[in-house]
Design a protein around this motif. Structure first.
Motif, PDB file in Angstrom:
ATOM      1  N   ASN A 130     -34.437  25.674  20.118  1.00 54.63           N
ATOM      2  CA  ASN A 130     -34.791  24.744  19.045  1.00 54.63           C
ATOM      3  C   ASN A 130     -34.675  25.480  17.712  1.00 54.63           C
ATOM      4  O   ASN A 130     -34.198  26.634  17.660  1.00 54.63           O
ATOM      5  CB  ASN A 130     -36.175  24.134  19.277  1.00 54.63           C
ATOM      6  CG  ASN A 130     -37.258  25.194  19.368  1.00 54.63           C
ATOM      7  OD1 ASN A 130     -37.035  26.346  18.938  1.00 54.63           O
ATOM      8  ND2 ASN A 130     -38.407  24.841  19.914  1.00 54.63           N
ATOM      9  N   LEU A 131     -35.122  24.809  16.659  1.00 57.84           N
ATOM     10  CA  LEU A 131     -34.944  25.385  15.322  1.00 57.84           C
ATOM     11  C   LEU A 131     -35.604  26.767  15.211  1.00 57.84           C
ATOM     12  O   LEU A 131     -34.993  27.720  14.701  1.00 57.84           O
ATOM     13  CB  LEU A 131     -35.516  24.429  14.275  1.00 57.84           C
ATOM     14  CG  LEU A 131     -35.453  24.888  12.831  1.00 57.84           C
ATOM     15  CD1 LEU A 131     -34.029  25.178  12.390  1.00 57.84           C
ATOM     16  CD2 LEU A 131     -36.065  23.840  11.907  1.00 57.84           C
ATOM     17  N   HIS A 135     -34.973  18.172   6.228  1.00 56.56           N
ATOM     18  CA  HIS A 135     -34.690  17.739   7.605  1.00 56.56           C
ATOM     19  C   HIS A 135     -35.755  18.283   8.554  1.00 56.56           C
ATOM     20  O   HIS A 135     -36.289  17.579   9.407  1.00 56.56           O
ATOM     21  CB  HIS A 135     -33.302  18.227   8.024  1.00 56.56           C
ATOM     22  CG  HIS A 135     -32.733  17.510   9.212  1.00 56.56           C
ATOM     23  ND1 HIS A 135     -31.537  17.848   9.768  1.00 56.56           N
ATOM     24  CD2 HIS A 135     -33.202  16.484   9.969  1.00 56.56           C
ATOM     25  CE1 HIS A 135     -31.293  17.061  10.792  1.00 56.56           C
ATOM     26  NE2 HIS A 135     -32.303  16.227  10.934  1.00 56.56           N
ATOM     27  N   ARG A 136     -36.054  19.561   8.365  1.00 57.14           N
ATOM     28  CA  ARG A 136     -37.074  20.190   9.206  1.00 57.14           C
ATOM     29  C   ARG A 136     -38.419  19.447   9.036  1.00 57.14           C
ATOM     30  O   ARG A 136     -39.077  19.107  10.029  1.00 57.14           O
ATOM     31  CB  ARG A 136     -37.256  21.674   8.805  1.00 57.14           C
ATOM     32  CG  ARG A 136     -38.261  22.409   9.719  1.00 57.14           C
ATOM     33  CD  ARG A 136     -38.933  23.593   9.008  1.00 57.14           C
ATOM     34  NE  ARG A 136     -38.030  24.554   8.437  1.00 57.14           N
ATOM     35  CZ  ARG A 136     -37.648  25.699   9.024  1.00 57.14           C
ATOM     36  NH1 ARG A 136     -38.115  25.993  10.210  1.00 57.14           N
ATOM     37  NH2 ARG A 136     -36.843  26.531   8.414  1.00 57.14           N
ATOM     38  N   MET A 186     -29.797  20.540  14.158  1.00 55.91           N
ATOM     39  CA  MET A 186     -31.218  20.914  14.115  1.00 55.91           C
ATOM     40  C   MET A 186     -32.044  20.129  15.124  1.00 55.91           C
ATOM     41  O   MET A 186     -31.953  18.908  15.186  1.00 55.91           O
ATOM     42  CB  MET A 186     -31.762  20.679  12.704  1.00 55.91           C
ATOM     43  CG  MET A 186     -33.205  21.100  12.556  1.00 55.91           C
ATOM     44  SD  MET A 186     -33.848  20.676  10.932  1.00 55.91           S
ATOM     45  CE  MET A 186     -33.071  21.876   9.899  1.00 55.91           C
ATOM     46  N   GLU A 237     -33.533  30.219  14.544  1.00 53.66           N
ATOM     47  CA  GLU A 237     -33.761  31.081  13.365  1.00 53.66           C
ATOM     48  C   GLU A 237     -34.057  32.520  13.801  1.00 53.66           C
ATOM     49  O   GLU A 237     -33.577  33.476  13.182  1.00 53.66           O
ATOM     50  CB  GLU A 237     -34.890  30.503  12.515  1.00 53.66           C
ATOM     51  CG  GLU A 237     -34.431  29.236  11.785  1.00 53.66           C
ATOM     52  CD  GLU A 237     -35.486  28.633  10.887  1.00 53.66           C
ATOM     53  OE1 GLU A 237     -36.678  28.966  11.050  1.00 53.66           O
ATOM     54  OE2 GLU A 237     -35.118  27.820  10.016  1.00 53.66           O
ATOM     55  N   SER A 274     -28.360  29.387  12.894  1.00 54.02           N
ATOM     56  CA  SER A 274     -28.600  28.640  11.658  1.00 54.02           C
ATOM     57  C   SER A 274     -27.875  29.314  10.490  1.00 54.02           C
ATOM     58  O   SER A 274     -28.281  30.371  10.023  1.00 54.02           O
ATOM     59  CB  SER A 274     -30.111  28.606  11.363  1.00 54.02           C
ATOM     60  OG  SER A 274     -30.319  28.251  10.019  1.00 54.02           O
ATOM     61  N   GLN A 331     -38.412  16.086  10.731  1.00 54.64           N
ATOM     62  CA  GLN A 331     -38.517  16.192  12.194  1.00 54.64           C
ATOM     63  C   GLN A 331     -39.940  16.563  12.611  1.00 54.64           C
ATOM     64  O   GLN A 331     -40.488  16.009  13.572  1.00 54.64           O
ATOM     65  CB  GLN A 331     -37.514  17.227  12.718  1.00 54.64           C
ATOM     66  CG  GLN A 331     -36.076  16.741  12.655  1.00 54.64           C
ATOM     67  CD  GLN A 331     -35.121  17.519  13.550  1.00 54.64           C
ATOM     68  OE1 GLN A 331     -35.460  18.606  14.027  1.00 54.64           O
ATOM     69  NE2 GLN A 331     -33.939  16.981  13.761  1.00 54.64           N
ATOM     70  N   SER A 333     -36.163  20.358  16.149  1.00 50.03           N
ATOM     71  CA  SER A 333     -37.421  21.071  15.900  1.00 50.03           C
ATOM     72  C   SER A 333     -38.426  20.886  17.024  1.00 50.03           C
ATOM     73  O   SER A 333     -39.491  21.506  17.004  1.00 50.03           O
ATOM     74  CB  SER A 333     -38.053  20.566  14.601  1.00 50.03           C
ATOM     75  OG  SER A 333     -37.146  20.698  13.547  1.00 50.03           O
ATOM     76  N   TYR A 373     -31.891  21.201   4.362  1.00 51.27           N
ATOM     77  CA  TYR A 373     -32.296  21.788   5.642  1.00 51.27           C
ATOM     78  C   TYR A 373     -33.814  21.701   5.795  1.00 51.27           C
ATOM     79  O   TYR A 373     -34.343  21.278   6.829  1.00 51.27           O
ATOM     80  CB  TYR A 373     -31.796  23.236   5.621  1.00 51.27           C
ATOM     81  CG  TYR A 373     -32.068  24.115   6.811  1.00 51.27           C
ATOM     82  CD1 TYR A 373     -31.274  24.051   7.952  1.00 51.27           C
ATOM     83  CD2 TYR A 373     -33.068  25.090   6.771  1.00 51.27           C
ATOM     84  CE1 TYR A 373     -31.476  24.919   9.013  1.00 51.27           C
ATOM     85  CE2 TYR A 373     -33.280  25.957   7.824  1.00 51.27           C
ATOM     86  CZ  TYR A 373     -32.474  25.867   8.951  1.00 51.27           C
ATOM     87  OH  TYR A 373     -32.671  26.742  10.001  1.00 51.27           O
ATOM     88  N   GLU A 374     -34.513  22.071   4.734  1.00 48.18           N
ATOM     89  CA  GLU A 374     -35.976  22.043   4.791  1.00 48.18           C
ATOM     90  C   GLU A 374     -36.487  20.608   4.853  1.00 48.18           C
ATOM     91  O   GLU A 374     -37.463  20.329   5.544  1.00 48.18           O
ATOM     92  CB  GLU A 374     -36.577  22.769   3.569  1.00 48.18           C
ATOM     93  CG  GLU A 374     -36.345  24.277   3.573  1.00 48.18           C
ATOM     94  CD  GLU A 374     -36.831  24.978   4.857  1.00 48.18           C
ATOM     95  OE1 GLU A 374     -37.759  24.460   5.521  1.00 48.18           O
ATOM     96  OE2 GLU A 374     -36.251  26.014   5.216  1.00 48.18           O
TER      97      GLU A 374
END
Lengths: 527, 355
Positions: free
Chosen positions: B291-292, B335-336, B191, B296, B67, B339, B193, B332-333
């Motif tokens: 996964n995400l 999107h997270r 991404m 990370e 990431s 998801q 999640s 990004y957040e």
């Protein structure tokens, strides 16, 4: 290098740039270099075959011309009596004939060995091999050099013309110019089979870029490309499905197969010829037309006067006429008159020459019994039609309806389907299978199966058929426009360019090419 | 009609058809906005800012597992992932060449899984990696190196030749994204999640020959030399995904290579515990990709390793850059969050594109 490939487009663009960029007396040399490069792309070894053909025919024709020249000089310098002069001419003719035979032996020999050895060996093996033993003949099947049948016939025609010529000046004295005549790249793949007297008029003429000629050529080439990619290559997939599984597709599907093949072959062959004529014209070279809307023919004989015209006239001029006047057939006629009477006896040489010509035409198309039968059938149908002419005449005189458009349409349809059935020998593997498939039309028609499944089992979608149908409509329309003399009243440059663009876009988007389609050479290239 | 008028008309006609062909090409070329989002990755780079400390190249093991947002937020390193599905080493090499036309990162990270392929594999993967490349000598070389015999060279430069038949399958996305495509990644990172734990770890099948193909080492040499000549550090990695199998014999060859040339090589498979990876929760497809959460964790471990390796400046000190990356982090957040919401609501991820 396929005409339909991007490599060819690139090659063509470079050659055109060089041709018009360098210009002048170098132009035909550039065409020759381009033609040889194009030919080398089919395999550099093939250059040996075509090289042998060019050199042998060059030697033979120049020797024949030299003999003719010497004869003229000799006769001018010596006062000979008529009898002496005749005897001298006969002697020279015999010498020239030897060169002709030598040249024909080399060129037709190459054709015979390369194209027919495998076929002959297969048949000999089948005849002679002991029961239970299979003789391997695979090693005797040669790979055919590209355009072998076409350029051989072209050069044979040239050699015979030079033999028949009364003036030595008609003979080409530069081996390179002759090489260009033989190898001219637009027509080497599938003809037309040009005559020296026609092609030399434009092939060697220096010229400047002419937008009208160029755009007309481009339009014709794009039209041919459209026929090939929108119709032929699309429908060929269905034809292959139909013929690959004869047990599955019998009866009514045989009719579908022969019909689709007729359309496919027409689009493919005329498309290729359109490309040939168009590309040649982009270089300012005029190539003979090879088709005149053959599917509008009312008889098989007429069909052959309108389909692959240059092949038909070649066989007529270099085989049929000499054969008809040959000593064996003349004698056959004389014996026939004694045995069968005047009318039928005189017909015998015509029948003989016709059948030999058509069998040769069949064999020229391919080394297989299918083509022998195909040629024979054409000959038989044409002969029967000829013999029935008096009957037709009285029929037309008696029945008024037989002179109507409706009846003419019936004749056209009849000829179309008759040719479809004859052509079936071109699509099924083996004479036996072809006969079985044709018989299945009568014995196991199974129309219900077609009514239920239609064309869906053939691997094409409804959209494919719609595109093919629209494109065929376009072909018919263009044919009518062409027949109405559009060529002599060319459209203005912008209109022509607009048409080029439309054709290019349609072919680019709706053409059958790329993944899922085979990149295919033209069907006639295999002949 | 005068000659100049004829030529003017002819020119207008040519321009019209040129534009029509361009429009048709745009319409018929896949957009990768509703499925196979990986196909959109390579092209996205050209729209991004060109100021990266770290460039990742390689296959799905880079674009699914690292990431760039985490790398910037926690280590102050800007990065971009020019990864593509089953990206072959020559494609990675030419993508590196292509990237150097725009910028010169400090570190180039290459995932070595691609070393197993010594020959082009499939047209579909070639397309996903090469179609998005901008026209350049690097693209020409990449195409020539990647093409299978049945492929057409020209169709990589005039994609209409390849996709002309897509008129049969045009979808709303082809019209919706005609002018502009949405982003499918966060600086090349895709991404995911959701979670699909590893059930069974399949054993690697026995191979006849474990030697990695010489052509792969040739390209690795070229990559190393290019990095050396441009003052970039080449780092070799093997991502910690357990399938496809990474054989010890392959690992030894890469390790030997790295030692011979003084390169940093990290096989993350050997460091799963230190990374903190738990394949019961850190993978979305049973161990093929992280996964995400897993990405990370891996990025944190790798960022620390990079920081330990060299003294690269902390870019967070640059306010302008920080603002750019803050915007990236916001998306990004978002999107997270989208998801996670979808997982809760539908039991699966639906927003693959960046909202």
């Amino acid at each position: 290098m396929l005409f339909t490939s991007f490599s060819f487009l690139f090659f063509l663009a470079l050659l055109l740039l060089a041709y018009y960029g360098l210009g002048g007396g170098r132009q035909w040399r550039i065409l020759l270099a381009g033609s040889l490069i194009f030919y080398a792309f089919s395999g550099w070894r093939n250059l040996l075959y075509i090289g042998a053909t060019i050199v042998s025919s060059f030697i033979a024709t120049t020797r024949m011309a030299n003999l003719l020249e010497r004869q003229e000089t000799y006769l001018a310098e010596h006062r000979l009596s008529a009898a002496e002069s005749k005897s001298y001419r006969r002697r020279v003719k015999r010498q020239r004939l030897r060169w002709l035979i030598a040249s024909l032996a080399v060129n037709l020999g190459i054709l015979a060995v390369v194209k027919y050895t495998g076929f002959a060996a297969d048949n000999l093996a089948r005849l002679l091999q002991p029961p239970g033993v299979v003789w391997e003949t695979g090693g005797l099947h040669f790979l055919l050099p590209m355009g072998l049948s076409f350029y051989t016939f072209q050069v044979v025609g040239y050699t015979i013309d030079m033999y028949r010529s009364k003036t030595p000046e008609t003979t080409e004295r530069s081996v390179f110019r002759l090489a260009l005549f033989v190898s001219f790249f637009p027509q080497i793949i599938q003809g037309p089979i040009s005559r020296w007297a026609d092609l030399k008029q434009t092939l060697f003429t220096p010229r400047r870029f002419c937008a009208d000629d160029f755009s007309a050529g481009l339009l014709r080439a794009l039209f041919g490309l459209g026929k090939k990619l929108l119709v032929a290559d699309r429908l060929l997939a269905a034809v292959r499905t139909l013929t690959a599984e004869p047990e599955e597709f019998y009866g009514v599907y045989v009719l579908v197969a022969v019909f689709l093949y007729a359309v496919t072959l027409y689009a493919d062959f005329t498309g290729g010829i359109d490309m040939t004529i168009g590309i040649a014209r982009m270089f300012g070279v005029r190539v003979t037309e090879n088709f005149r809307r053959p599917f509008y023919s009312a008889s098989i004989a007429e069909y052959w006067r309108r389909w692959h015209i240059t092949m038909g006239t070649w066989f007529r001029d270099y085989l049929f006429y000499p054969l008809s006047l040959s000593r064996p057939l003349t004698r056959l006629g004389e014996s026939g008159v004694k045995l069968l009477g005047k009318y039928w006896g005189r017909r015998l040489p015509v029948w003989g020459a016709t059948m030999v010509t058509w069998l040769a035409t069949g064999v020229w198309h391919g080394a297989s019994w299918n083509f022998v039968v195909w040629g024979g059938l054409n000959g038989v149908v044409i002969l029967i039609s000829q013999e029935l002419i008096p009957l037709y005449k009285s029929f037309h005189a008696r029945w008024a309806f037989s002179n109507t458009r409706f009846y003419h349409a019936f004749q056209v349809l009849r000829t179309f389907w008759l040719m479809c059935f004859i052509r079936s020998f071109d699509i099924y593997a083996g004479v036996g299978l072809t006969c079985r498939m044709l018989l299945s039309v009568a014995a196991r028609f199974d129309g219900g199966r077609f009514a239920a499944a239609g064309l869906s089992p053939l691997g094409l979608t409804a959209a494919d058929y719609v595109i093919a149908l629209l494109a065929v409509g376009g072909m018919i329309l263009a044919g009518r426009v062409g027949a109405a003399g559009a060529e002599s009243r060319p459209a203005a440059l912008p209109a022509r360019l607009a048409l080029c663009g439309a054709l290019a876009v349609m072919t680019l988007v709706f053409g059958a090419y790329g993944p899922g389609y085979d990149a295919r050479q033209f069907i006639y290239n295999r002949f | 009609m005068g000659k100049s008028r004829i030529w003017r008309r002819a020119l207008v006609i040519m321009i019209f058809y040129g534009a029509l062909i361009a429009a048709l090409q745009q319409l018929l070329t896949p957009k990768y906005m509703e499925e196979i989002f990986e196909g959109a990755l390579i092209a996205e780079y050209y729209a991004a800012e060109k100021d990266h400390d770290v460039l990742f190249i390689g296959d799905c093991e880079v674009y699914e597992n690292f990431s760039p947002i985490t790398l910037f937020e926690e280590f102050g390193l800007t990065s971009y992932i020019r990864g593509g599905p089953q990206q072959l080493i020559w494609q990675s090499y030419y993508l590196l060449e292509d990237t150097l036309r725009y910028e010169k990162p400090d570190i180039v990270v290459f995932n070595v899984l691609a070393m197993q392929y010594g020959e082009p594999q499939s047209e579909a993967y070639n397309r996903l990696n090469l179609d998005g490349m901008a026209l350049s000598p690097a693209k020409v070389k990449a195409v020539l190196a990647s093409m299978l015999p049945e492929e057409s060279f020209w169709s990589y430069f005039l994609p209409l030749l390849r996709y002309h038949d897509r008129w049969r399958e045009l979808a709303p996305e082809d019209f919706a994204f005609f002018f502009q495509r949405a982003a499918a990644s966060h600086n090349g990172f895709m991404m995911r999640s959701d979670v699909k734990p590893v059930g069974r770890i399949p054993a690697g099948a026995m191979l006849e020959d474990y030697a990695l193909a010489p052509v792969c080492f040739d390209y690795l040499d070229r990559m190393r030399e290019l990095c050396g000549a441009s003052g970039m550090e080449l780092v070799l990695i093997k991502a910690p995904t357990i399938w496809p199998h990474w054989y010890p014999e392959w690992d030894r060859q890469i390790r030997d290579y790295a030692e011979r040339y003084g390169l940093l090589y990290i096989n993350f498979l050997d460091n799963m515990e230190n990374i903190g990876l738990d394949l019961a929760v850190d993978t979305y497809d049973a161990g093929l990709h992280l996964n995400l959460a897993g990405a990370e964790k891996l990025t944190r471990y790798f960022g620390a390793a990079l920081r330990a390796r060299g003294d690269w400046p902390d870019r967070r000190a640059d306010p302008a850059l920080r603002a750019v990356w803050a915007e990236k982090a916001r998306r990004y957040e978002e999107h997270r969050a989208a998801q996670l919401r979808e997982i809760e609501e539908y039991g699966q991820v639906r927003s693959f594109r960046v909202p």
